[in-house]
Design an enzyme around this catalytic site. Structure first.
Site, PDB file in Angstrom:
ATOM      1  N   LYS A 115       0.831  -1.216   0.000  1.00 49.97           N
ATOM      2  CA  LYS A 115       0.000   0.000   0.000  1.00 49.97           C
ATOM      3  C   LYS A 115       0.858   1.256   0.000  1.00 49.97           C
ATOM      4  O   LYS A 115       0.449   2.282  -0.541  1.00 49.97           O
ATOM      5  CB  LYS A 115      -0.960  -0.010   1.194  1.00 49.97           C
ATOM      6  CG  LYS A 115      -2.096  -1.006   1.013  1.00 49.97           C
ATOM      7  CD  LYS A 115      -3.263  -0.708   1.940  1.00 49.97           C
ATOM      8  CE  LYS A 115      -4.404  -1.681   1.701  1.00 49.97           C
ATOM      9  NZ  LYS A 115      -5.445  -1.596   2.730  1.00 49.97           N
ATOM     10  N   LYS A 197      -3.761 -11.018  -6.769  1.00 50.89           N
ATOM     11  CA  LYS A 197      -5.015 -11.159  -6.033  1.00 50.89           C
ATOM     12  C   LYS A 197      -6.106 -10.304  -6.679  1.00 50.89           C
ATOM     13  O   LYS A 197      -5.825  -9.176  -7.105  1.00 50.89           O
ATOM     14  CB  LYS A 197      -4.766 -10.685  -4.589  1.00 50.89           C
ATOM     15  CG  LYS A 197      -5.975 -10.708  -3.686  1.00 50.89           C
ATOM     16  CD  LYS A 197      -5.653 -10.146  -2.318  1.00 50.89           C
ATOM     17  CE  LYS A 197      -5.839  -8.638  -2.268  1.00 50.89           C
ATOM     18  NZ  LYS A 197      -5.969  -8.090  -0.901  1.00 50.89           N
ATOM     19  N   LYS A 200     -10.377  -5.033  -4.760  1.00 48.22           N
ATOM     20  CA  LYS A 200     -11.414  -4.012  -4.938  1.00 48.22           C
ATOM     21  C   LYS A 200     -10.883  -2.841  -5.737  1.00 48.22           C
ATOM     22  O   LYS A 200     -11.618  -2.148  -6.413  1.00 48.22           O
ATOM     23  CB  LYS A 200     -11.819  -3.454  -3.565  1.00 48.22           C
ATOM     24  CG  LYS A 200     -12.564  -4.409  -2.673  1.00 48.22           C
ATOM     25  CD  LYS A 200     -12.857  -3.709  -1.339  1.00 48.22           C
ATOM     26  CE  LYS A 200     -12.961  -4.675  -0.213  1.00 48.22           C
ATOM     27  NZ  LYS A 200     -12.937  -4.060   1.115  1.00 48.22           N
TER      28      LYS A 200
HETATM   29  P1  TYM Z   1     -10.684  -6.523   3.230  1.00 52.65           P
HETATM   30  O1  TYM Z   1     -11.808  -5.577   3.372  1.00 52.65           O
HETATM   31  O2  TYM Z   1      -9.533  -6.149   2.361  1.00 52.65           O
HETATM   32  O3  TYM Z   1     -11.202  -7.915   2.711  1.00 52.65           O
HETATM   33  C1  TYM Z   1     -12.264  -8.582   3.369  1.00 52.65           C
HETATM   34  C2  TYM Z   1     -12.026 -10.061   3.372  1.00 52.65           C
HETATM   35  O4  TYM Z   1     -11.937 -10.562   2.045  1.00 52.65           O
HETATM   36  C3  TYM Z   1     -10.760 -11.352   1.914  1.00 52.65           C
HETATM   37  N1  TYM Z   1     -10.267 -11.199   0.541  1.00 52.65           N
HETATM   38  C4  TYM Z   1     -10.082 -12.209  -0.309  1.00 52.65           C
HETATM   39  N2  TYM Z   1     -10.246 -13.535  -0.180  1.00 52.65           N
HETATM   40  C5  TYM Z   1      -9.977 -14.302  -1.259  1.00 52.65           C
HETATM   41  N3  TYM Z   1      -9.550 -13.808  -2.442  1.00 52.65           N
HETATM   42  C6  TYM Z   1      -9.371 -12.481  -2.624  1.00 52.65           C
HETATM   43  N4  TYM Z   1      -8.972 -12.007  -3.803  1.00 52.65           N
HETATM   44  C7  TYM Z   1      -9.639 -11.623  -1.521  1.00 52.65           C
HETATM   45  N5  TYM Z   1      -9.571 -10.280  -1.352  1.00 52.65           N
HETATM   46  C8  TYM Z   1      -9.957 -10.047  -0.081  1.00 52.65           C
HETATM   47  C9  TYM Z   1      -9.789 -10.763   2.928  1.00 52.65           C
HETATM   48  O5  TYM Z   1      -8.779 -11.694   3.270  1.00 52.65           O
HETATM   49  C10 TYM Z   1     -10.710 -10.467   4.069  1.00 52.65           C
HETATM   50  O6  TYM Z   1     -10.936 -11.632   4.838  1.00 52.65           O
HETATM   51  N6  TYM Z   1      -7.982  -6.079   7.307  1.00 52.65           N
HETATM   52  C11 TYM Z   1      -9.190  -6.653   6.823  1.00 52.65           C
HETATM   53  C12 TYM Z   1     -10.429  -6.175   7.559  1.00 52.65           C
HETATM   54  C13 TYM Z   1     -10.348  -6.332   9.039  1.00 52.65           C
HETATM   55  C14 TYM Z   1     -10.391  -7.561   9.756  1.00 52.65           C
HETATM   56  C15 TYM Z   1     -10.322  -7.213  11.131  1.00 52.65           C
HETATM   57  C16 TYM Z   1     -10.491  -8.878   9.370  1.00 52.65           C
HETATM   58  C17 TYM Z   1     -10.261  -5.336   9.938  1.00 52.65           C
HETATM   59  N7  TYM Z   1     -10.251  -5.853  11.223  1.00 52.65           N
HETATM   60  C18 TYM Z   1     -10.335  -8.178  12.129  1.00 52.65           C
HETATM   61  C19 TYM Z   1     -10.507  -9.861  10.379  1.00 52.65           C
HETATM   62  C20 TYM Z   1     -10.434  -9.502  11.741  1.00 52.65           C
HETATM   63  C21 TYM Z   1      -9.318  -6.265   5.372  1.00 52.65           C
HETATM   64  O7  TYM Z   1      -8.768  -5.332   4.921  1.00 52.65           O
HETATM   65  O8  TYM Z   1     -10.162  -6.977   4.678  1.00 52.65           O
END
Ligand code: TYM
Length: 333
Positions: A115, A197, A200
């Site tokens: 990032k 990956k 979004k």
């Molecule tokens: P975020 O918002 O980027 O993504 C949400 C969830 O989607 C999963 N993910 C994927 N899984 C498979 N293939 C992909 N291409 C893919 N892209 C995203 C992510 O692994 C995630 O599970 N940091 C976290 C949010 C968060 C969180 C937490 C998660 C904040 N606090 C506490 C667990 C526990 C995040 O940015 O997810």
């Protein structure tokens, strides 16, 4: 709800539109696990602002994600569903945990490095501190398991390290959580560049399928998906990353395992295969989108869910925070 069931915690950031990667790697499993665990699901808007957000859009995306959670099948009667910024204990615990986290550890985080490269004009402290806030999220609720995609594995590991470090410095305070990764689809890749990956914030929107995409868009994106020259629908992520990625998506959206999917397409051309993947995705997303739109029209209901969720979350988080403050020597009245 609380008691003998293990505690499960996860969150998603309300940024842009969610992709089918988010759905397959995370949200789908949130739904599947809600009966077995005592589940807490957050909308991580405090994490979202580590990258500059348009305020009106952030507000809109917040309700949109809440409606999506519910439309996908998360039941607010069974789970705690809340907005991270509604529970001040997250920021408070993050501050304490900062003093148990080393700068070098944060600098080594892959996501921070990625990032930082992507947002070179805004490498703010929050971006670096992101995993500590995530550790606070998880540890506040004495979480046993955290279902996430593999891109979050490093953050889960640091959460465990911080918990163990704190527990050793004082006495057992935090449950040390385990990450849970789905067998199929813990990393869904970009349709145009399957070495990356699906994200979004994909550079080319045609590489990512968004949960808000309509049928035509979905079909078009799958039609353009990169495959290979072998013309055999076979799961082999190393040598056939594009086809394997499509098989993972198809498997996740149909509930059939990979060998079943392979045999369903034995002797099929890629054109037909890609069309079937597109159809499976579009068929599944259409009712979710309709339900989400219906929910978004009832803001009062959504606000009620957030209000109840915030109360339940704050109650539970407050118990852990009070313990922490006591142990570290913050004077109590
Ligand atoms: P975020 O918002 O980027 O993504 C949400 C969830 O989607 C999963 N993910 C994927 N899984 C498979 N293939 C992909 N291409 C893919 N892209 C995203 C992510 O692994 C995630 O599970 N940091 C976290 C949010 C968060 C969180 C937490 C998660 C904040 N606090 C506490 C667990 C526990 C995040 O940015 O997810």
């Amino acid at each position: 709800m609380q008691g003998e069931k293990k505690v499960l915690y996860s969150a998603v950031q309300p940024t842009n539109n969610l992709t089918i990667g988010n759905y397959i790697g995370a949200v789908r499993n949130f739904v599947a696990l809600q009966n077995e665990y005592d589940c807490i699901y957050a909308i991580a808007n405090m994490h979202a602002i580590t990258v500059r957000q348009n305020p009106a859009e952030l507000r809109k995306n917040t309700l949109s994600l809440l409606a999506l959670y519910i439309a996908c099948g998360i039941d607010p009667q069974k789970c705690v569903l809340y907005l991270q910024s509604h529970v001040p204990a997250h920021a408070e615990l993050a501050w304490v945990l900062n003093t148990f986290t080393y700068v070098g550890e944060m600098e080594r985080m892959t996501q921070f490095k990625d990032k930082s490269a992507k947002h070179a004009d805004n490498i703010n402290m929050g971006l670096m501190d992101y995993p500590v806030l995530m550790a606070a999220d998880i540890l506040l609720y004495q979480t046993d398991v955290v279902p996430v995609g593999v891109d979050q594995r490093q953050h889960l590991e640091i959460t465990r390290d911080i918990a163990i470090r704190f527990n050793n410095a004082y006495s057992p305070t935090f449950t040390v959580p385990e990450g849970v990764y789905t067998k199929v689809g813990a990393k869904i890749n970009d349709l145009l560049d399957p070495s990356k990956k699906m994200s979004k914030s994909a550079e080319n929107v045609n590489g990512a399928v968004f949960l808000s995409d309509d049928r035509d868009t979905i079909m078009r994106k799958f039609k353009r998906a990169v495959t290979d020259s072998e013309a055999a629908v076979r799961y082999d992520p190393e040598n056939k990353p594009g086809v394997s990625n499509l098989l993972s998506i198809y498997s996740a959206f149909t509930g059939r395992d990979i060998p079943q999917c392979e045999s369903a397409f034995a002797g099929c051309g890629y054109g037909q295969f890609k069309e079937a993947v597109g159809e499976a995705v579009a068929d599944k997303l259409a009712p979710i989108q309709a339900e989400q739109a219906k929910l978004l029209a009832d803001k009062e209901y959504l606000n009620g869910v957030l209000k109840n969720g915030a109360e339940a979350a704050a109650r539970r988080a407050g118990r852990t925070l009070a313990k922490v403050y006591k142990k570290i020597g913050f004077y109590q009245l």
